[in-house]
Enzyme design. Structure first.
Site, PDB file in Angstrom:
ATOM      1  N   HIS A 235      42.555  24.118  15.578  1.00 28.48           N
ATOM      2  CA  HIS A 235      43.315  23.408  14.526  1.00 28.48           C
ATOM      3  C   HIS A 235      44.777  23.851  14.463  1.00 28.48           C
ATOM      4  O   HIS A 235      45.597  23.182  13.835  1.00 28.48           O
ATOM      5  CB  HIS A 235      42.696  23.656  13.145  1.00 28.48           C
ATOM      6  CG  HIS A 235      41.338  23.047  12.975  1.00 28.48           C
ATOM      7  ND1 HIS A 235      41.100  21.703  13.165  1.00 28.48           N
ATOM      8  CD2 HIS A 235      40.130  23.598  12.637  1.00 28.48           C
ATOM      9  CE1 HIS A 235      39.806  21.459  12.953  1.00 28.48           C
ATOM     10  NE2 HIS A 235      39.199  22.591  12.636  1.00 28.48           N
TER      11      HIS A 235
ATOM     12  N   ASP B 231      33.205  21.093  18.968  1.00 31.31           N
ATOM     13  CA  ASP B 231      33.200  21.576  17.587  1.00 31.31           C
ATOM     14  C   ASP B 231      33.031  20.356  16.674  1.00 31.31           C
ATOM     15  O   ASP B 231      33.456  19.257  17.018  1.00 31.31           O
ATOM     16  CB  ASP B 231      34.538  22.278  17.293  1.00 31.31           C
ATOM     17  CG  ASP B 231      34.552  22.981  15.939  1.00 31.31           C
ATOM     18  OD1 ASP B 231      34.360  24.203  15.905  1.00 31.31           O
ATOM     19  OD2 ASP B 231      34.767  22.299  14.909  1.00 31.31           O
TER      20      ASP B 231
ATOM     21  N   ASP C 222      29.419  24.561  14.763  1.00 30.57           N
ATOM     22  CA  ASP C 222      29.230  24.032  13.406  1.00 30.57           C
ATOM     23  C   ASP C 222      28.662  22.611  13.441  1.00 30.57           C
ATOM     24  O   ASP C 222      28.465  21.984  12.411  1.00 30.57           O
ATOM     25  CB  ASP C 222      30.546  24.088  12.604  1.00 30.57           C
ATOM     26  CG  ASP C 222      31.768  23.750  13.428  1.00 30.57           C
ATOM     27  OD1 ASP C 222      31.609  23.246  14.557  1.00 30.57           O
ATOM     28  OD2 ASP C 222      32.889  23.977  12.941  1.00 30.57           O
TER      29      ASP C 222
HETATM   30 ZN    ZN Z   1      34.776  23.451  13.276  1.00 34.12          ZN
END
Ligand code: ZN
Length: 344
Positions: free
Chosen positions: A124, A161, A248
């Site tokens: 990110h 992800d 996740d």
């Molecule tokens: Zn993540």
């Protein structure tokens, strides 16, 4: 198969307290690899700190010094979700340097593939902003270094992800040498990653987003991999494959709503490894991103190593999701993405 792993206790010095992205994640992974006897099958790779020059290939110099200053002052919050401690700058340098070392070790043929077990995560982090628990964009920095140091023309980054890797996408949005493909829950944090984001200028078509609806599980991911990622990779012919490995996406993860199982991750890794074997002499580098349920995370990382080692047995102690009621229909989404990217 020679499979390397990067780890160093320095990654625990990024002290985030009760935050979901905390040091227990890596401690649990390492002890699970030890307990299951898998660690002895792997080749340890010692990380180093990334140099400021290497960070500058992705990040703004004022941003880098800001992160250093916050650490020197004892840490603090950077926005609503990302926190730093006094050890975070050093840990983040080693996280980026860890993925660089994993990549060098693979490129120098000391190992066939490698997995950098690092934190803080990276995908990110943008040019000048920390967000989503990320400080420096580890995979983007290592990819930039690989392009420069090994004079590579084509690197594929696969990001599974559950969140869209906005920082990685932005880094390479106008770079035709990097094909970025992300599967992610959508709409969801961080908000980017629609099918219409495809790259710009000469890099048009080298960003491929596969935004999947909440509730997607093993079947939908397998579909996305087979229908989009495989043909896109075959066409691009990467010389190296990098993976933003976030777990996740697992059904037990509390931060998102996907339904992937440990077995599902094993299938994805198998497909990616197949592509690496076929297209780039097996050159494959994994970089740890998210994954916050410790049982799911540790079992999924282990199964990733199993697949890289060529172990065929898949151990899935958590099994399939008990909550999966209705399978989302992604046929028209897949069709649209194929159309946009002109895939067979
Ligand atoms: Zn993540």
């Amino acid at each position: 198969m020679k499979v390397g792993f990067v780890y160093d206790p320095i990654y625990l010095e990024h002290d985030t307290g009760q935050h979901p992205e905390n040091a227990k994640r890596l401690e649990a992974i390492i002890s699970h690899l030890e307990m299951t006897g898998l660690k002895q099958q792997l080749i340890p790779i010692k990380p180093r700190a990334a140099s400021v020059e290497e960070l500058l290939s992705v990040h703004d110099e004022h941003y880098i010094s800001h992160i250093r200053d916050v650490a020197q002052k004892g840490g603090g919050w950077l926005g609503a979700d990302t926190v730093m401690s006094s050890g975070s700058y050093e840990a983040a340098l080693y996280a980026a340097g860890g993925v660089i070392r994993a990549t060098e070790t693979v490129m120098n043929e000391e190992v066939d593939s490698a997995f950098a077990l690092v934190r803080p995560p990276g995908h990110h982090a943008t040019h000048q902003r920390a967000m989503g628990f990320c400080l420096f964009n580890n995979i983007a920095i290592a990819t930039k270094c690989a392009l420069a140091d090994y004079k590579l023309e084509r690197i594929l980054i696969v990001d599974f992800d559950v969140h869209h890797g906005n920082g990685t996408q932005a880094t390479f949005y106008d770079n035709p040498h990097v094909l970025y493909i992300s599967t992610h829950e959508y709409p969801f944090y961080p908000g980017t990653g629609s099918i219409k984001e495809t790259g710009s200028g000469t890099a048009e078509g080298t960003t491929i987003n596969i935004p999947l609806p909440a509730g997607s599980g093993d079947t939908e991911y397998q579909e996305a991999f087979e229908q989009i990622i495989v043909p896109a990779a075959m066409r691009f012919k990467p010389q190296l494959i990098m993976v933003s490995a976030g777990y996740d996406t697992h059904w037990a993860d509390e931060l998102a709503l996907m339904q992937v199982s440990v077995t599902g991750f094993a299938q994805m890794v198998k497909v990616i490894k197949g592509l690496a074997d076929e297209l780039c002499n097996g050159r494959l580098v994994f970089s740890l991103e998210g994954g916050y349920n410790l049982r799911a995370l540790t079992a999924s990382v282990k199964v990733t190593f199993d697949m890289l080692l060529g172990n065929t047995a898949i151990e899935d102690p958590l099994g399939q999701s008990p909550r999966r009621i209705e399978e989302p229909n992604i046929a028209s989404l897949i069709r649209k993405i194929k159309e946009i990217h002109n895939l067979p």
